[in-house]
Design a protein around this motif. Structure first.
Motif, PDB file in Angstrom:
ATOM      1  N   TYR A 198       7.971  -0.569  -1.425  1.00  0.00           N
ATOM      2  CA  TYR A 198       7.915   0.439  -1.502  1.00  0.00           C
ATOM      3  C   TYR A 198       6.436   1.173  -0.362  1.00  0.00           C
ATOM      4  O   TYR A 198       6.861   2.286   0.468  1.00  0.00           O
ATOM      5  CB  TYR A 198       7.536   1.147  -3.433  1.00  0.00           C
ATOM      6  N   GLN A 199       5.226   0.024  -0.304  1.00  0.00           N
ATOM      7  CA  GLN A 199       4.174   0.420   0.458  1.00  0.00           C
ATOM      8  C   GLN A 199       3.386   1.932   0.151  1.00  0.00           C
ATOM      9  O   GLN A 199       3.443   2.740   0.945  1.00  0.00           O
ATOM     10  CB  GLN A 199       4.969   0.744   1.938  1.00  0.00           C
ATOM     11  N   PRO A 200       3.036   1.971  -1.562  1.00  0.00           N
ATOM     12  CA  PRO A 200       2.896   3.224  -1.628  1.00  0.00           C
ATOM     13  C   PRO A 200       1.131   3.685  -0.832  1.00  0.00           C
ATOM     14  O   PRO A 200       1.003   2.289  -0.519  1.00  0.00           O
ATOM     15  CB  PRO A 200       2.258   3.489  -2.628  1.00  0.00           C
ATOM     16  N   ASP A 201       1.047   4.890  -0.665  1.00  0.00           N
ATOM     17  CA  ASP A 201      -0.425   4.987   0.031  1.00  0.00           C
ATOM     18  C   ASP A 201      -1.667   6.107  -1.165  1.00  0.00           C
ATOM     19  O   ASP A 201      -2.666   4.912  -0.963  1.00  0.00           O
ATOM     20  CB  ASP A 201      -0.128   6.585   0.520  1.00  0.00           C
ATOM     21  N   LEU A 202      -0.889   5.624  -2.359  1.00  0.00           N
ATOM     22  CA  LEU A 202      -1.665   5.548  -3.681  1.00  0.00           C
ATOM     23  C   LEU A 202      -1.075   5.166  -4.969  1.00  0.00           C
ATOM     24  O   LEU A 202       0.441   5.489  -4.887  1.00  0.00           O
ATOM     25  CB  LEU A 202      -2.301   7.356  -3.693  1.00  0.00           C
ATOM     26  N   ILE A 233      -6.154   2.898  -5.932  1.00  0.00           N
ATOM     27  CA  ILE A 233      -5.960   2.955  -7.403  1.00  0.00           C
ATOM     28  C   ILE A 233      -6.162   3.744  -8.481  1.00  0.00           C
ATOM     29  O   ILE A 233      -7.324   3.912  -8.176  1.00  0.00           O
ATOM     30  CB  ILE A 233      -5.184   1.453  -8.213  1.00  0.00           C
ATOM     31  N   LEU A 234      -5.486   4.910  -8.890  1.00  0.00           N
ATOM     32  CA  LEU A 234      -6.483   6.105  -9.451  1.00  0.00           C
ATOM     33  C   LEU A 234      -6.100   5.323 -10.753  1.00  0.00           C
ATOM     34  O   LEU A 234      -4.629   5.515 -11.219  1.00  0.00           O
ATOM     35  CB  LEU A 234      -5.752   7.396  -9.293  1.00  0.00           C
ATOM     36  N   ILE A 235      -6.961   5.138 -11.795  1.00  0.00           N
ATOM     37  CA  ILE A 235      -7.667   4.744 -13.086  1.00  0.00           C
ATOM     38  C   ILE A 235      -7.537   6.187 -13.598  1.00  0.00           C
ATOM     39  O   ILE A 235      -8.655   6.524 -13.481  1.00  0.00           O
ATOM     40  CB  ILE A 235      -8.070   3.646 -13.745  1.00  0.00           C
ATOM     41  N   ILE A 236      -6.748   6.496 -14.923  1.00  0.00           N
ATOM     42  CA  ILE A 236      -7.009   7.918 -15.797  1.00  0.00           C
ATOM     43  C   ILE A 236      -7.302   7.035 -16.955  1.00  0.00           C
ATOM     44  O   ILE A 236      -6.564   6.572 -17.766  1.00  0.00           O
ATOM     45  CB  ILE A 236      -5.788   9.015 -15.429  1.00  0.00           C
ATOM     46  N   GLY A 338     -16.784  15.067 -11.607  1.00  0.00           N
ATOM     47  CA  GLY A 338     -15.565  14.302 -12.549  1.00  0.00           C
ATOM     48  C   GLY A 338     -14.577  13.157 -11.770  1.00  0.00           C
ATOM     49  O   GLY A 338     -13.392  13.477 -12.080  1.00  0.00           O
ATOM     50  N   LEU A 339     -15.099  12.829 -10.706  1.00  0.00           N
ATOM     51  CA  LEU A 339     -14.332  11.151 -10.570  1.00  0.00           C
ATOM     52  C   LEU A 339     -15.036  10.306  -9.332  1.00  0.00           C
ATOM     53  O   LEU A 339     -16.376  10.766  -9.091  1.00  0.00           O
ATOM     54  CB  LEU A 339     -13.655  11.961  -9.170  1.00  0.00           C
ATOM     55  N   ILE A 340     -15.034   9.268 -10.092  1.00  0.00           N
ATOM     56  CA  ILE A 340     -15.609   8.388  -9.107  1.00  0.00           C
ATOM     57  C   ILE A 340     -15.134   7.175  -8.709  1.00  0.00           C
ATOM     58  O   ILE A 340     -14.188   6.432  -8.531  1.00  0.00           O
ATOM     59  CB  ILE A 340     -16.471   7.099 -10.842  1.00  0.00           C
ATOM     60  N   ALA A 341     -15.259   6.866  -7.439  1.00  0.00           N
ATOM     61  CA  ALA A 341     -14.794   6.334  -6.062  1.00  0.00           C
ATOM     62  C   ALA A 341     -15.730   5.281  -6.436  1.00  0.00           C
ATOM     63  O   ALA A 341     -17.029   5.178  -5.877  1.00  0.00           O
ATOM     64  CB  ALA A 341     -14.438   6.633  -4.988  1.00  0.00           C
ATOM     65  N   ILE A 342     -14.255   3.549  -6.221  1.00  0.00           N
ATOM     66  CA  ILE A 342     -15.522   2.363  -5.955  1.00  0.00           C
ATOM     67  C   ILE A 342     -14.896   1.378  -5.117  1.00  0.00           C
ATOM     68  O   ILE A 342     -13.406   1.396  -5.498  1.00  0.00           O
ATOM     69  CB  ILE A 342     -16.317   1.739  -7.402  1.00  0.00           C
ATOM     70  N   LEU A 343     -14.671   0.352  -5.152  1.00  0.00           N
ATOM     71  CA  LEU A 343     -15.036  -0.995  -4.307  1.00  0.00           C
ATOM     72  C   LEU A 343     -13.766  -2.345  -5.152  1.00  0.00           C
ATOM     73  O   LEU A 343     -15.280  -2.317  -6.458  1.00  0.00           O
ATOM     74  CB  LEU A 343     -15.386  -1.695  -3.418  1.00  0.00           C
ATOM     75  N   ALA A 344     -12.768  -2.120  -5.190  1.00  0.00           N
ATOM     76  CA  ALA A 344     -12.617  -3.101  -6.160  1.00  0.00           C
ATOM     77  C   ALA A 344     -12.693  -4.402  -5.777  1.00  0.00           C
ATOM     78  O   ALA A 344     -11.735  -4.866  -4.927  1.00  0.00           O
ATOM     79  CB  ALA A 344     -10.627  -3.012  -6.174  1.00  0.00           C
ATOM     80  N   ARG A 345     -13.957  -5.342  -5.892  1.00  0.00           N
ATOM     81  CA  ARG A 345     -14.790  -6.105  -5.233  1.00  0.00           C
ATOM     82  C   ARG A 345     -14.786  -7.264  -6.418  1.00  0.00           C
ATOM     83  O   ARG A 345     -15.730  -6.595  -7.384  1.00  0.00           O
ATOM     84  CB  ARG A 345     -15.964  -6.015  -4.659  1.00  0.00           C
ATOM     85  N   PRO A 369     -11.498   9.662 -14.710  1.00  0.00           N
ATOM     86  CA  PRO A 369     -10.788   9.453 -13.274  1.00  0.00           C
ATOM     87  C   PRO A 369     -11.383   8.190 -12.752  1.00  0.00           C
ATOM     88  O   PRO A 369     -12.643   8.635 -11.585  1.00  0.00           O
ATOM     89  CB  PRO A 369      -9.881   9.310 -12.472  1.00  0.00           C
ATOM     90  N   ILE A 370     -11.175   7.173 -12.051  1.00  0.00           N
ATOM     91  CA  ILE A 370     -11.995   6.033 -11.069  1.00  0.00           C
ATOM     92  C   ILE A 370     -10.646   5.855 -10.127  1.00  0.00           C
ATOM     93  O   ILE A 370      -9.497   5.805 -10.628  1.00  0.00           O
ATOM     94  CB  ILE A 370     -12.137   4.844 -12.080  1.00  0.00           C
TER      95      ILE A 370
END
Length: 374
Positions: A198-202, A233-236, A338-345, A369-370
């Motif tokens: 599907y090649q999603p953008d999110l 990936i948005l994790i709720i 209200g939102l945390i962004a992080i690298l999946a490493r 949400p992450i």
């Protein structure tokens, strides 16, 4: 003071030894501190100490050795064109939490006129494991049961599908298309397979599935997808209330100064473009005292943020604290994140955030949400 010694950087033993050799070959006096001679090959947290007057020369050598951010890294990562969120993949498991995940996906889709693909996989390994020679003698009852499982899964998936379709019609939303797909197999493998096709953008997922209750913060399916997927990936949180991103004013990008930060921040820019959010770029440092290497990295990252994000309100900080998780918890509360962004490493802040006991408590307490990048 001329002979004042400072900590240039903290690396694993192998990188610290490499830097020590190069510095000494260039006439920069240095020594290693916190060296574990017994387990030097696997030890970490080795400090490289130099004279303060040699700092500028040492930083240049670090860049030449590709041990830090460089101007070249920044130029390579700078996006040539806008990246839109055209496709959103939403894996669902029909738990009570699934409608909330769909709400988040729909809210984002309305901002970007995105297509949404609802996806569910039902476990069908019993049939897949049957040898071809036994296919005619295989217990028909099991086949019928799995056929019924597929039928029920499709009915539930269509229910979610029509719920979104009806909302689009009632709210007279144009430009958003929704579809669904069903597959038999193991959940994480099938999600990764549909992601490639599907090649999603999110991707939007819940923190736990219908079978939640394990000791890990994230279910095994979500953990496997995070580890293998190459899409944001948005994790709720399955415990928190729905948060309208239009009302979120502050995002925290937690950095451990990975070179992938540049690509992640570029993606963060476009995903959050329709919203009015201030970005807080924060590094939590557990070492006490000044660290010139960390300051140097943040300086380069700050330059990239200013260039990539333009006039967007950005705050860059290095926070010294004994425990990173305490730092994250305090910062999210004090700055209304209200939102945390992080690298999946692996083996970095992500691992601490999601697989430690303290981090599970943090996520359960904040329900923030992450947004994960790769």
């Amino acid at each position: 003071m001329k002979d004042k010694m400072i900590t240039l950087a903290t690396y694993s033993y192998s990188k610290a030894q490499l830097l020590e050799t190069r510095l000494q070959s260039e006439g920069v006096e240095c020594y290693l501190k916190n060296l574990n001679l017994i387990q030097s090959a696997i030890g970490g947290g080795v400090k490289v100490r130099i004279r303060a007057e040699d700092l500028s020369r040492a930083l240049k050598i670090i860049e030449e050795l590709d041990l830090s951010y460089t101007q070249e890294d920044m130029e390579k990562a700078f996006p040539e064109k806008n990246v839109d969120v055209n496709r959103i993949l939403v894996p669902v498991d029909f738990s009570d939490f699934s409608p909330k995940i769909c709400d988040y996906a729909l809210g984002i889709a309305k901002k970007f006129n995105s297509d949404i693909l609802l996806f569910h996989t039902y476990f069908a390994s019993a049939i897949e494991s049957v040898p071809f020679s036994d296919s005619y003698t295989y217990n028909a009852t099991v086949v019928e049961v799995l056929s019924e499982v597929e039928k029920n899964a499709k009915a539930k998936l269509k229910e979610l599908y029509y719920d979104i379709k009806n909302r689009l019609e009632l709210e007279k939303i144009e430009g958003v298309e929704v579809d669904y797909a069903l597959s038999g197999g193991t959940a994480s493998s099938e999600i990764l397979n549909i992601c490639k096709k599907y090649q999603p953008d999110l991707m939007v997922m819940g923190s736990r599935g219908e079978t939640a209750g394990t000791s890990n913060l994230l279910g095994s399916v979500v953990s496997n997808v995070i580890e293998e997927a190459e899409v944001p990936i948005l994790i709720i949180s399955d415990q928190g209330e729905y948060v309208d991103f239009d009302e979120v004013q502050n995002i925290m990008y937690a950095t451990d100064f990975d070179k992938a930060d540049f690509h992640a921040i570029a993606n963060l820019k476009y995903i959050t473009r329709p919203y009015k959010m201030q970005i807080h770029c924060v590094h939590f440092e557990e070492e006490e005292g000044d660290n010139p290497m960390e300051e140097h990295r943040m300086h380069i990252l700050r330059k990239y943020l200013k260039r990539a994000l333009g006039n967007t309100d950005v705050s860059c900080r290095i926070i010294h604290i004994e425990d990173k998780m305490d730092g994250i918890e305090q910062y999210t509360k004090n700055h209304y994140i209200g939102l945390i962004a992080i690298l999946a490493r692996k083996h970095n802040l992500l691992q601490k955030m999601f697989f430690g006991q303290r981090s599970r408590k943090l996520f359960m307490k904040t329900h923030i949400p992450i947004l994960m990048f790769h």
